[in-house]
Design a protein around this motif. Structure first.
Motif: not given
Length: 279
Positions: A201-205, A223-234, A238-245
């Motif tokens: 929604t609103h172009d964010l996953v 979600e912030a790490a996952f939607n950071n389109k300034g980075l590669s998909i990889e 990886e950024g999303a995995l690093e901030v899992m609770p």
């Protein structure tokens, strides 16, 4: 058979149910609201659940609502997962609910029962977390409508004598592009390892996960790490995995490391399905 006896009540209104709970509590009993009973039967047999009095809320009209009202989908807490599947008013919920347990069990498991359960997985809550749904709660102070992301923090934070009545979801989220994937380690109907649900929604996953931690969750940091389109998909994965609770589940179903491995691949699947979708 349960190893204990209990009184059984079946109120017809919300007020009757709330008043009955207060009366039984004042009598020194330990009442329990009941909509499907699968968890009470399962956990009661192994001494992990107990009640002196069951208050069955299945016949209360507000708890059985299944309709579109204006720009919202309204779902009552005592609807079974099978009823929700057949109606298909919220496709992401339909897909996610259809992966819970087996067909026979889904005919008994209720929406509220799954969301309020003690088990780790509780996949039915994931679509509602993603859709910023509103929950209708009733208790001694009357009815309250609360954003689910404010009251579901690892579990639905109900106060003594309260129970879940309905969940309302805006149609714009119901119509949003989505994906829902469940991975099991052993067999088709075994316990889940990881379940992931996502919508755009609103172009964010948006992403919500069950099975990684001892609770289902949606995380703004993830979600912030996952939607950071300034980075590669990889790098985004990886950024999303690093901030899992914390903590991560580590049990016979799968080690923490294996769960993260499975989740990593699922995150790639989610981006593959939704990243380029325009909404």
């Amino acid at each position: 058979m349960l190893p204990f006896d209990f009184e059984y009540y079946k109120p017809e209104t919300l007020k009757e149910a709330v008043d009955l709970y207060q009366y039984l509590d004042q009598q020194g009993k330990r009442p329990m609201f009941f909509s499907g009973g699968t968890e009470l039967i399962t956990l009661g047999r192994i001494d992990l659940a107990y009640t002196d009095a069951v208050i069955d809320i299945k016949d209360i009209a507000e708890c059985k609502v299944l309709q579109v009202s204006g720009d919202h989908v309204l779902l009552g807490s005592t609807l079974t997962l099978t009823q929700i599947e057949k109606a298909n008013l919220f496709p992401l919920l339909t897909k996610t609910a259809s992966q819970v347990a087996d067909h026979t069990a889904r005919g008994k498991i209720t929406l509220g029962g799954n969301i309020c359960a003690q088990i780790f997985y509780r996949e039915a809550v994931l679509p509602f977390l993603l859709a910023d749904s509103q929950v209708l709660i009733v208790g001694s102070e009357g009815k309250q409508v609360i954003p689910i992301n404010e009251i579901f923090l690892g579990q639905l934070r109900l106060r003594k004598g309260e129970f879940l009545v309905q969940i309302a979801t805006e149609s714009r989220f119901v119509r949003a592009p989505f994906i829902s994937i469940k991975r099991r380690q052993q067999w088709d109907m075994g316990y889940p390892l990881i379940t992931i649900a996502a919508l755009k929604t609103h172009d964010l996953v948006r992403v919500a996960i069950s099975g990684l931690c001892p609770f289902p969750f949606r995380s703004k940091e993830v979600e912030a790490a996952f939607n950071n389109k300034g980075l590669s998909i990889e790098e985004r994965v990886e950024g999303a995995l690093e901030v899992m609770p914390d903590p991560l589940l580590d049990d016979v179903e799968g080690s923490a490391e294996y769960r993260l491995f499975v989740l990593k691949n699922l995150l790639f699947d989610v981006l593959g399905a939704l990243d380029d979708v325009r909404v």
